[in-house]
Structures are given as C-alpha cells and as structure tokens.
Design a protein around this motif. Structure first.
Motif, PDB file in Angstrom:
ATOM      1  N   HIS A 289     -39.525  -4.471  30.729  1.00 22.51           N
ATOM      2  CA  HIS A 289     -39.305  -3.276  29.919  1.00 22.51           C
ATOM      3  C   HIS A 289     -39.728  -3.511  28.474  1.00 22.51           C
ATOM      4  O   HIS A 289     -40.198  -4.594  28.121  1.00 22.51           O
TER       5      HIS A 289
ATOM      6  N   HIS B  73     -34.739   1.722  38.649  1.00 24.11           N
ATOM      7  CA  HIS B  73     -34.895   0.304  38.973  1.00 24.11           C
ATOM      8  C   HIS B  73     -34.592  -0.538  37.737  1.00 24.11           C
ATOM      9  O   HIS B  73     -34.676  -0.056  36.616  1.00 24.11           O
ATOM     10  N   THR B  74     -34.272  -1.798  37.960  1.00 17.60           N
ATOM     11  CA  THR B  74     -34.062  -2.702  36.834  1.00 17.60           C
ATOM     12  C   THR B  74     -35.406  -3.236  36.358  1.00 17.60           C
ATOM     13  O   THR B  74     -36.410  -3.139  37.065  1.00 17.60           O
TER      14      THR B  74
ATOM     15  N   GLN C 217     -31.844  -6.754  33.745  1.00 18.63           N
ATOM     16  CA  GLN C 217     -30.915  -6.166  34.713  1.00 18.63           C
ATOM     17  C   GLN C 217     -30.543  -4.723  34.386  1.00 18.63           C
ATOM     18  O   GLN C 217     -29.867  -4.060  35.169  1.00 18.63           O
TER      19      GLN C 217
ATOM     20  N   SER D 273     -36.308  -6.228  36.215  1.00 20.58           N
ATOM     21  CA  SER D 273     -36.785  -7.301  37.093  1.00 20.58           C
ATOM     22  C   SER D 273     -37.425  -6.751  38.370  1.00 20.58           C
ATOM     23  O   SER D 273     -38.200  -7.435  39.017  1.00 20.58           O
ATOM     24  N   GLU D 274     -37.113  -5.521  38.716  1.00 25.09           N
ATOM     25  CA  GLU D 274     -37.689  -4.896  39.907  1.00 25.09           C
ATOM     26  C   GLU D 274     -39.036  -4.237  39.621  1.00 25.09           C
ATOM     27  O   GLU D 274     -39.765  -3.902  40.543  1.00 25.09           O
ATOM     28  N   VAL D 275     -39.327  -4.030  38.346  1.00 28.75           N
ATOM     29  CA  VAL D 275     -40.607  -3.445  37.952  1.00 28.75           C
ATOM     30  C   VAL D 275     -41.324  -4.430  37.034  1.00 28.75           C
ATOM     31  O   VAL D 275     -41.139  -5.627  37.173  1.00 28.75           O
ATOM     32  N   GLU D 276     -42.094  -3.967  36.109  1.00 28.81           N
ATOM     33  CA  GLU D 276     -42.892  -4.855  35.251  1.00 28.81           C
ATOM     34  C   GLU D 276     -42.144  -5.353  34.019  1.00 28.81           C
ATOM     35  O   GLU D 276     -42.780  -5.770  33.052  1.00 28.81           O
TER      36      GLU D 276
ATOM     37  N   VAL E 184     -30.696  -0.880  34.207  1.00 28.01           N
ATOM     38  CA  VAL E 184     -31.306   0.142  35.057  1.00 28.01           C
ATOM     39  C   VAL E 184     -32.121   1.068  34.160  1.00 28.01           C
ATOM     40  O   VAL E 184     -31.605   1.654  33.213  1.00 28.01           O
TER      41      VAL E 184
END
Length: 183
Positions: free
Chosen positions: A136, A128-129, A121, A131-134, A123
């Motif tokens: 981290h 983006h978080t 979660q 979960s919104e991308v691949e 940023v």
C-alpha cells in the motif's frame, strides 16, 4: 443602551452539541489509538476516504512518490484549506476550529496507515490487506525514502501531532463558544 443578541443561546447550544460530538470522537480515537476498527470504522473515515483517493489522482503528474503520498497529503490539506477559508474569506472562527480538529483527525487516520507499512495487515479499499495485494501507499512511500524501518516511529509522531491538533482545536472551539459576548 444595552442590546440583546437573540442568536447567542441557539448558537451556543449548537456549538456545544458539536463540541460534545468532537470530544466524544477525540476520547474514542485517543483511548484506542491506531486501530482500524475505531478510527477507520468511524463515519469520518467515510468522508476522508474519497478525499484520500482523489489525492492520488491530483498528485499523479508529480511522479511515483507523490502519487502514493498524494492521498494522505490531500486528506490533511482539504480540512486545512477549509480552516484557512474560515479564517479569511468566510470568517467563522468556530468553523475554523472544527476544521482544524478535522485536520488532526485525518492525521490520526493517516497514522494507522503509516503504522502498517511493514506488517501490511490493514484492510484496504478493495477488502484485501496490503500483504494480499501489492502492498500500500505508505509501504511504497517509506521504501522510496528508505524510512521503512521507522514506520512505527513516524506513525506515532503523526498520531501525537494529530492528537495535539485535535485537543488544541477543542480548546479553541470551547473558548469561542463560552467566551463572554462582545455585544
């Protein structure tokens, strides 16, 4: 014959101001631990971030794990390198105390990232978080090492070590600032 050090007053004032700022940040970061809106929103995070990103590039030749880990590693190694320089080639114990504090602050910064390895979660740099991308770095690091279920424990351990380093550096810096002059 007694000599007078005319720089003692201004140096002590300057160091006191620096210590006041570091104490403020320490209290702020420790009062609201592992919050992106506190540590991650600080002026220091803007300094730490490019060092972190450079670490990915520096450690890229060493494989996937080290590429992911390299950002956080570099973020902590740079202040340690400055601290060592202030203790050896450019002697300045107070500078060493400040950069030791910075190394501890970087551990707090990294702890936030580790703590988010499963939740994703946080940023990230692109807005983006995870979960919104691949995902981290720390999700990848802990997956590769089979330690993902321990993200919170590792994060809190990192946070506590960072806090102890910061507090120790403040004590050291305070001692250096207010010790009796050796003139």
């Amino acid at each position: 014959m007694e000599t007078t050090d005319y720089t003692a007053g201004p140096v002590r004032i300057g160091r006191s101001l620096m210590l006041t700022l570091l104490v403020y940040w320490t209290l702020l970061f420790l009062w609201w631990p592992m919050r992106q809106d506190t540590v991650g929103a600080s002026f220091l995070h803007l300094i730490n971030l490019p060092i972190h990103e450079a670490g990915h590039i520096v450690f890229a030749p060493f494989g996937d794990l080290m590429t992911s880990f390299g950002g956080s590693l570099m973020q902590v190694l740079v202040p340690i390198a400055f601290c060592i320089a202030f203790l050896t080639t450019s002697p300045n114990p107070f500078g060493a105390a400040v950069t030791a504090w910075w190394a501890g602050e970087n551990l707090l910064d990294v702890a936030i990232y580790i703590n988010d390895a499963r939740a994703l979660q946080l940023v990230l740099l692109g807005g983006h978080t995870g979960s919104e991308v691949e995902g981290h770095d720390w999700e990848r690091i802990l997956q590769l090492t089979n330690l993902l279920p321990y993200d919170h424990r590792i994060a809190w351990t990192t946070h506590i070590v960072g806090a102890l380093v910061m507090i120790g550096a403040l004590i050291w810096g305070t001692y250096l600032t207010f010790r009796k002059s050796e003139v």
